[in-house]
Scaffold this motif. Structure first.
Motif, short mmCIF file in Angstrom:
data_model
loop_
_atom_site.label_atom_id
_atom_site.label_comp_id
_atom_site.label_asym_id
_atom_site.label_seq_id
_atom_site.Cartn_x
_atom_site.Cartn_y
_atom_site.Cartn_z
N VAL A 79 0.86 -1.19 0.00
CA VAL A 79 0.00 0.00 0.00
C VAL A 79 0.89 1.25 0.00
CG1 VAL A 79 -1.67 1.32 1.33
CG2 VAL A 79 -1.93 -1.14 1.13
N PRO A 80 0.63 2.19 -0.89
CA PRO A 80 1.48 3.40 -0.97
C PRO A 80 1.58 4.15 0.35
CG PRO A 80 0.01 3.25 -2.86
CD PRO A 80 -0.44 2.20 -1.90
N ARG A 81 2.80 4.53 0.72
CA ARG A 81 3.05 5.29 1.93
C ARG A 81 4.07 6.39 1.59
NH1 ARG A 81 2.59 -0.09 3.63
NH2 ARG A 81 1.31 -0.47 5.47
N PRO A 82 4.19 7.38 2.42
CA PRO A 82 5.23 8.41 2.21
C PRO A 82 6.61 7.76 2.21
CG PRO A 82 3.62 9.15 3.82
CD PRO A 82 3.30 7.73 3.56
N GLN A 83 7.50 8.27 1.34
CA GLN A 83 8.84 7.72 1.19
C GLN A 83 9.57 7.70 2.53
OE1 GLN A 83 9.75 6.69 -1.84
NE2 GLN A 83 11.78 5.95 -1.27
N SER A 84 9.33 8.67 3.36
CA SER A 84 10.05 8.79 4.63
C SER A 84 9.60 7.76 5.66
CB SER A 84 9.88 10.19 5.20
OG SER A 84 8.50 10.45 5.43
N GLU A 85 8.46 7.14 5.43
CA GLU A 85 7.91 6.23 6.43
C GLU A 85 8.24 4.76 6.16
OE1 GLU A 85 3.77 6.65 7.16
OE2 GLU A 85 3.93 8.73 7.86
N TYR A 86 8.87 4.47 5.02
CA TYR A 86 8.99 3.06 4.65
C TYR A 86 9.87 2.27 5.61
CZ TYR A 86 6.21 2.60 0.44
OH TYR A 86 5.17 2.48 -0.43
#
Length: 775
Positions: A79-86
């Motif tokens: 599921v798409p998430r902000p790049q900083s949260e991966y």
């Protein structure tokens, strides 16, 4: 709960770094979430919940239980998430994996190892996908390659931990790995991941009419539910497989032999549980194993223990129940068999003396008569205690019972290990003496036995010397009706008693020898041979790979109008004793080759006839010239003489030369019954032959890998030395399939046809031609 896996020392060393990584990742997940909360706690919590729901959906990556299982929870990272949260997302996802594996594996250390590996491979999944997406790669391709990176990395780590033993025989290699399964799981994760992305980023905004609409938690939960349903279906299927395996074992285990039951239980448990190792042992299950108590020997409790290697699904409660059921079946099989054996012993034994009774004696007599060699004699010694009734009346039955026990004990101690002693009623005993050569030898043994019985003993404080009357009946060759030996021995014993009453010796035991009872049968056999009354039966020899008959074996038959059928072995034995063996063989050879010519006229491809001879008969003094002349007089068909392998133990240089002369005259030589008794390799290399016939005793248990390897080796031996090998005793299509698998090309047995008369054989050829199998 105990760990259901076996962990070697290498496992522990290899696992330790990943356990440490899992701990660090879990700590980071909690610290990171506290100081830098994710954009949506709901999404992360549903991810953890989804991991727990996906826990049981794991797919085997190969065809042995030692290979790792492939999970699909990684799809929840798509599921798409902000790049900083991966990075934090992967850490939280690892927490979900850890919780789910604790539920499934029931081991903290193993769950931490799986979580540590998942941290590395999950990060690889995210990095590969994000980089490919940044490069503009199509979403499905990006997820496919990301999934492939995830599973290949995980399998590589497991390959190292498993010492690279991924071949079917668990040596170094990857032949047990199933590429199709791995590709299938990769595609499943890729398709689901792509679907989740499309559903959350395109379909839901379109349905809501709002470009910014998202229902990410719902999508995650929907996918987790989907996986959960598949997992439950897989779990129910596994339970069904366990139940089916237990039911099948309930049918198979009771038929296992006492020696083979232990091995059968281990193999059945390994098959049903799909375990890496199963073993019946004295020690209870340890950490990493499941087990159940089993009793395969009276009074001895053992355990059937099973385990799986790290990477496979653990052995859980269902497997434990199945193993308990299997152990109970095996224990009950042994208990019931012991009860049956006990009942048989009670039914077949005399309760006073412990000797076998009359029923057991009848069985033993038939067995001794039928299972002796041509030249091995047997004798029946019928013993009656004199004045036994007077002893009972004067001293009481307890004294008589003591005498019977003493006589029984003395009989046991005075006979050979292969002889048989029985009390058939009252004061009567019968002994079967075996492996005899002459009547004189049987009389000598009988006198020794009677002498042992007649030794003094003390009864009720008084010395007593037993006196018996005994009759002896000797048989030098196999009898058509062995019961007549008992009749003759009984009559001889009664003659001793009558002699006493008519003024004969009143004291001392004595033995009377019955006249040779087979004189009448000998006369019948002699008349059948001299008057040429013998007939033949023919059994086909077939080419398995071509499915056709290429030869017949001629077998002698005779049915007397009064006695009925006389067995071939008895015919041969009596012909030898009467000096008519050569004449019997002449008649068989002439009739067999005449029949071969007639078979050839109908079906020219059947051009070989085999007949059985004694080794000595090929000499110049016996049938050598006759055999060669008959072979020359039938140029259209080949004559094959079968020489019994046992007879080659006494082969001489002269007989070897005679055999070579036979071959030069066009006579085929076959070595018959190879593999029976104590066959020698020397027979294969020291005597000239063209055909090697394998005895049916060598294929009585084709499930035994040793028998298969022996047959395969003998076929290779025949191929290398240009022998034709024929396997006898083929009785079913399954046996044919095994023979084909082992490379055997020629066979003989009831499956292809029982021995039939000339007329029946000719009818078969006319109707079915050379077909190996007819309905």
């Amino acid at each position: 709960m105990v760990n259901r896996f076996k962990l070697s020392m290498f496992d522990r060393v290899f696992v330790a770094p990943f356990v440490a990584l899992a701990v660090v990742t879990v700590v980071y997940a909690f610290v990171g979430a506290a100081f830098s909360p994710p954009r949506s706690w709901t999404v992360e919590l549903v991810t953890v919940l989804g991991c727990m729901m996906c826990a049981h959906l794991r797919i085997p990556s190969g065809r042995i239980s030692g290979l790792p299982m492939l999970g699909v929870a990684v799809a929840l990272l798509s599921v798409p998430r902000p790049q900083s949260e991966y990075l934090l997302t992967v850490a939280i996802w690892v927490v979900g994996v850890l919780v789910s594996q604790l539920i499934v594996l029931r081991s903290v250390s193993v769950a931490l190892y799986v979580a540590g590996v998942s941290a590395v491979t999950g990060l690889a999944f995210v990095v590969v996908h994000n980089e490919l997406t940044r490069l503009g790669v199509w979403t499905l391709v990006a997820y496919t390659l990301a999934s492939a990176a995830y599973f290949v990395f995980a399998l590589f780590l497991e390959f190292i931990r498993g010492h690279g033993r991924w071949s079917l025989n668990q040596t170094f290699g990857i032949s047990a790995l199933s590429p199709m399964r791995v590709i299938g799981v990769v595609l499943l994760v890729a398709v689901v991941s792509t679907g989740m992305t499309a559903l959350d980023a395109q379909l839901i905004p379109w349905l809501e009419g709002d470009p910014d609409a998202r229902l990410t938690p719902f999508v995650l939960l929907l996918v987790a539910t989907f996986f959960f349903m598949i997992a439950q279906r897989s779990r129910f299927r596994r339970v069904h497989q366990l139940l089916t395996g237990v039911v099948t074992a309930a049918v198979d285990l009771p038929w296992a032999t006492e020696v083979g039951l232990r091995k059968a239980l281990e193999l059945r448990a390994k098959m049903v549980l799909q375990a890496s190792d199963t073993l019946v042992r004295k020690d209870p299950p340890a950490a990493g194993e499941i087990g159940s108590r089993v009793r395969l020997e009276s009074g001895l409790d053992e355990y059937i223990v099973a385990s799986r290697r790290l990477g496979a699904l653990p052995l859980g409660g269902e497997e434990q129940q199945a193993l308990t059921a299997l152990a109970h079946m095996a224990s009950e099989t042994v208990r019931i068999q012991n009860d049956v054996d006990k009942l048989e012993r009670l039914a077949n034994s005399d309760p006073l003396t412990g000797l076998p009774n009359y029923g057991a004696f009848q069985t033993a007599l038939v067995d001794a008569n039928e299972n002796r060699s041509y030249h091995s004699g047997i004798a029946v010694l019928f013993i009656d205690l004199d004045n036994f009734k007077k002893l009972n009346d004067s001293r009481g039955h307890h004294t008589g019972d003591e005498l019977l026990k003493v006589v029984a004990a003395r009989l046991r101690g005075s006979v050979g290990v292969r002889d048989f002693v029985s009390r058939i009623g009252g004061d009567e005993f019968v002994v079967i003496l075996t492996e005899l050569q002459t009547v004189a030898q049987s009389k000598e043994l009988a006198d020794a036995i009677i002498g042992e019985i007649g030794k003094p003993l003390t009864l009720d404080g008084q010395e007593f010397r037993p006196v018996v009357s005994a009759g002896l009946a000797f048989s030098g060759h196999r009898e058509i009706d062995a019961q007549l030996l008992v009749v003759d021995a009984d009559r001889s014993m009664l003659q001793v008693k009558r002699s006493r009453r008519q003024g004969g010796p009143a004291e001392g035991s004595s033995v009377s020898i019955a006249s040779h009872r087979s004189t009448r049968t000998n006369d019948i056999v002699a008349r059948a041979i001299t008057e040429d009354r013998l007939t033949l039966a023919f059994q086909p020899i077939v080419s398995i790979d071509q499915g056709r008959i290429w030869a017949f074996e001629a077998l002698v038959r005779y049915i007397d109008p009064e006695l009925g059928p006389i067995s071939p072995s008895s015919l041969v034995a009596r012909a030898k004793s009467l000096g008519l063996m050569d004449e019997l063989t002449r008649q068989i050879v002439v009739k067999a080759m005449d029949a071969a010519e007639k078979f050839y006229s109908v079906e020219p491809s059947i051009a070989c006839m085999t007949v059985n001879l004694e080794l000595g008969q090929i000499s110049e003094d016996h049938l050598g010239p006759f055999i060669r002349e008959v072979a020359r007089s039938h140029p259209n068909v080949s004559m094959c003489i079968e020489l019994n392998e046992r007879s080659l133990r006494s082969v001489t240089d002269d007989l070897r030369r005679e055999a070579e002369i036979m071959q030069d005259a066009g006579v085929i030589i076959a070595l018959d019954d190879y593999g029976s008794d104590d066959s020698s390799v020397g027979a294969l290399v020291r005597f000239p032959m063209d055909i090697l016939k394998i005895d049916k005793s060598l294929i009585d248990d084709l499930g035994d890998v040793r028998q298969r390897e022996v047959i395969k080796a003998l076929q290779s031996f025949g191929d290398n030395l240009d022998y034709t090998m024929i396997v006898e005793g083929i009785e079913s299509p399954d046996m044919v399939d095994v023979m084909v698998e082992l490379g055997v090309r020629s066979a003989q047995g009831y499956y292809f046809g029982r021995p039939q008369s000339f007329r029946q054989t000719m009818d078969r050829i006319r109707k079915f031609g050379t077909a190996a199998v007819v309905s």
